[in-house]
Design an enzyme around this catalytic site. Structure first.
Site, PDB file in Angstrom:
ATOM      1  N   ARG A   1       0.865  -1.280  -0.092  1.00 14.69           N
ATOM      2  CA  ARG A   1       0.124   0.146   0.050  1.00 14.69           C
ATOM      3  C   ARG A   1       0.991   1.268  -0.082  1.00 14.69           C
ATOM      4  O   ARG A   1       2.082   1.188   0.492  1.00 14.69           O
ATOM      5  CB  ARG A   1      -0.978   0.024   1.186  1.00 14.69           C
ATOM      6  CG  ARG A   1      -1.814  -1.192   1.382  1.00 14.69           C
ATOM      7  CD  ARG A   1      -2.660  -1.140   2.677  1.00 14.69           C
ATOM      8  NE  ARG A   1      -3.341  -2.390   2.766  1.00 14.69           N
ATOM      9  CZ  ARG A   1      -3.187  -3.583   3.233  1.00 14.69           C
ATOM     10  NH1 ARG A   1      -2.044  -3.732   4.036  1.00 14.69           N
ATOM     11  NH2 ARG A   1      -4.128  -4.733   3.305  1.00 14.69           N
TER      12      ARG A   1
ATOM     13  N   LYS B   1      -1.601  -2.728   8.041  1.00 13.87           N
ATOM     14  CA  LYS B   1      -3.018  -2.475   8.820  1.00 13.87           C
ATOM     15  C   LYS B   1      -2.955  -3.268  10.045  1.00 13.87           C
ATOM     16  O   LYS B   1      -2.305  -4.375  10.219  1.00 13.87           O
ATOM     17  CB  LYS B   1      -4.368  -2.776   8.044  1.00 13.87           C
ATOM     18  CG  LYS B   1      -4.518  -1.909   6.746  1.00 13.87           C
ATOM     19  CD  LYS B   1      -5.804  -1.994   6.288  1.00 13.87           C
ATOM     20  CE  LYS B   1      -6.152  -1.166   4.986  1.00 13.87           C
ATOM     21  NZ  LYS B   1      -7.542  -1.338   4.436  1.00 13.87           N
TER      22      LYS B   1
ATOM     23  N   HIS C   1      -2.652   2.533  -5.559  1.00 17.31           N
ATOM     24  CA  HIS C   1      -3.749   1.375  -5.240  1.00 17.31           C
ATOM     25  C   HIS C   1      -3.768   0.479  -6.583  1.00 17.31           C
ATOM     26  O   HIS C   1      -3.859  -0.734  -6.672  1.00 17.31           O
ATOM     27  CB  HIS C   1      -4.791   1.675  -4.816  1.00 17.31           C
ATOM     28  CG  HIS C   1      -5.482   0.477  -3.606  1.00 17.31           C
ATOM     29  ND1 HIS C   1      -4.666   0.131  -2.459  1.00 17.31           N
ATOM     30  CD2 HIS C   1      -6.479  -0.206  -3.638  1.00 17.31           C
ATOM     31  CE1 HIS C   1      -5.531  -0.452  -1.818  1.00 17.31           C
ATOM     32  NE2 HIS C   1      -6.319  -1.080  -2.525  1.00 17.31           N
TER      33      HIS C   1
ATOM     34  N   ARG D   1      -1.224  -1.788  -7.008  1.00 24.06           N
ATOM     35  CA  ARG D   1      -1.204  -3.054  -6.016  1.00 24.06           C
ATOM     36  C   ARG D   1      -2.087  -4.117  -6.686  1.00 24.06           C
ATOM     37  O   ARG D   1      -2.091  -5.000  -6.736  1.00 24.06           O
ATOM     38  CB  ARG D   1      -1.871  -2.582  -4.695  1.00 24.06           C
ATOM     39  CG  ARG D   1      -2.243  -3.456  -3.721  1.00 24.06           C
ATOM     40  CD  ARG D   1      -2.673  -2.804  -2.440  1.00 24.06           C
ATOM     41  NE  ARG D   1      -3.158  -3.529  -1.297  1.00 24.06           N
ATOM     42  CZ  ARG D   1      -2.704  -4.402  -0.503  1.00 24.06           C
ATOM     43  NH1 ARG D   1      -1.201  -4.410  -0.772  1.00 24.06           N
ATOM     44  NH2 ARG D   1      -3.526  -4.923   0.305  1.00 24.06           N
TER      45      ARG D   1
ATOM     46  N   HIS E   1      -3.500  -9.090   3.518  1.00 21.03           N
ATOM     47  CA  HIS E   1      -5.264  -9.148   3.535  1.00 21.03           C
ATOM     48  C   HIS E   1      -5.264 -10.191   4.804  1.00 21.03           C
ATOM     49  O   HIS E   1      -4.909 -11.208   4.937  1.00 21.03           O
ATOM     50  CB  HIS E   1      -5.675  -9.726   2.283  1.00 21.03           C
ATOM     51  CG  HIS E   1      -5.964  -8.754   1.124  1.00 21.03           C
ATOM     52  ND1 HIS E   1      -6.090  -9.343  -0.080  1.00 21.03           N
ATOM     53  CD2 HIS E   1      -5.836  -7.431   1.170  1.00 21.03           C
ATOM     54  CE1 HIS E   1      -6.160  -8.054  -0.944  1.00 21.03           C
ATOM     55  NE2 HIS E   1      -5.784  -7.004  -0.053  1.00 21.03           N
TER      56      HIS E   1
ATOM     57  N   TYR F   1      -9.618 -10.840  -6.838  1.00 16.55           N
ATOM     58  CA  TYR F   1      -8.581 -10.989  -8.139  1.00 16.55           C
ATOM     59  C   TYR F   1      -8.949 -12.186  -8.996  1.00 16.55           C
ATOM     60  O   TYR F   1      -8.416 -12.166 -10.226  1.00 16.55           O
ATOM     61  CB  TYR F   1      -7.122 -10.767  -7.555  1.00 16.55           C
ATOM     62  CG  TYR F   1      -6.904  -9.572  -6.739  1.00 16.55           C
ATOM     63  CD1 TYR F   1      -6.716  -8.477  -7.533  1.00 16.55           C
ATOM     64  CD2 TYR F   1      -6.461  -9.345  -5.524  1.00 16.55           C
ATOM     65  CE1 TYR F   1      -6.388  -7.127  -7.022  1.00 16.55           C
ATOM     66  CE2 TYR F   1      -6.414  -8.235  -4.946  1.00 16.55           C
ATOM     67  CZ  TYR F   1      -6.241  -7.090  -5.634  1.00 16.55           C
ATOM     68  OH  TYR F   1      -6.217  -5.879  -5.030  1.00 16.55           O
TER      69      TYR F   1
END
Length: 299
Positions: A150, A174, A245, A248, A271, A280
């Site tokens: 990110r 995150k 992004h 990404r 994730h 995806y």
């Protein structure tokens, strides 16, 4: 309600250790819900009920909010009401009875492999004059595409987070979760050039250990990276106008098209849930169908 909101902000910041961006998003959603509840005559969090929460969500729908936005806000409310009950600020948890609209899973835009190559080649051509900013931009683009990290993760990197011997980068994602992401030789060469002199040329007394620096010598800002990516993509004829992004998404798509399994891509992207990575598979299936329709005589 204002006092409860202030307590909740401290909970999100200190106990859950969420990023400032996430905290602002949660507080904005909850503040809007509490304001709606006050207009309906509820002066205390204890008076919240599922009818009030549904009324607030219904209002969001009349305002034309996207299903993804409404789904996020419903989740924010459920987290808040669960916290309020757990801490004794409310007797019940009305959010547990609250449903949320299923968000549409749209296909994220991504570059084709040839477009990604043209992007990196165009950036390298611009850096032929040896300018520190140009060489920095090449290293940023190579690293974004190589790792799929990110933009916030990239801007937070320090020099010591890069292990050039093993060709991996240590990323703080995150939820303050750390992961190690590999990168390839082109990105390593670009990093070697950047660290070999151009970074020193931009560095000032307060630069610290930041890997990538802005034109004034401080840690590079996310907005600067976004602007740079948009500008460099404009050099590629026909390429979609993506931000960091989008790179990404591009990295994830190309990994899956190249044979990587979904679980590996999940780990690389950081994730928390495999369901997030599964979007995806729709991208690659969509491209498969397009290729089939174009190539098969009886498609």
């Amino acid at each position: 309600m204002a006092a409860v909101l202030a307590d909740y902000e401290r909970h999100l910041t200190s106990e859950r250790d969420l990023t400032p961006h996430t905290v602002r998003a949660y507080l904005g959603d909850i503040a809007g819900m509490l304001e709606h509840a006050a207009l309906l005559g509820h002066g205390d969090v204890r008076g919240l009920d599922v009818a009030t929460l549904r009324s607030w969500l219904a209002k969001q729908q009349t305002l034309g909010k996207a299903r993804t936005t409404m789904s996020r806000r419903a989740t924010a409310v459920r987290v808040f009401t669960a916290w309020a009950q757990r801490t004794g600020r409310a007797e019940t948890d009305p959010g547990a009875l609250l449903g949320s609209p299923k968000a549409h899973r749209t296909l994220p835009p991504a570059l084709r492999v040839d477009e990604a190559r043209k992007l990196l080649a165009a950036a390298a051509t611009r850096a032929d004059d040896g300018s520190p900013v140009g060489l920095r931009d090449v290293a940023i683009l190579e690293l974004l595409y190589a790792t799929g990290i990110r933009v916030g993760e990239l801007c937070g990197l320090d020099v010591d987070d890069v292990d050039r011997e093993r060709r991996v980068v240590r990323v703080l994602g995150k939820g303050r979760k750390e992961r190690t992401v590999p990168y390839g030789q082109p990105a390593d060469r670009a990093l070697a050039v950047w660290l070999g002199g151009p970074r020193t040329a931009l560095a000032v007394h307060g630069s610290g250990a930041a890997l990538f620096l802005g034109v004034r010598g401080g840690r590079i800002d996310q907005r600067a990276v976004r602007s740079m990516v948009h500008a460099r993509l404009a050099d590629v004829p026909g390429a979609p106008d993506l931000g960091p992004h989008g790179l990404r998404h591009t990295a994830a798509t190309h990994l899956l098209e190249g044979g990587a399994d979904l679980r590996t891509v999940q780990e690389l992207l950081g994730h928390a849930s495999l369901a997030t990575t599964q979007i995806y598979t729709h991208v690659t299936t969509d491209r498969l169908r397009a290729a089939y329709r174009q190539a098969h005589p009886r498609a």
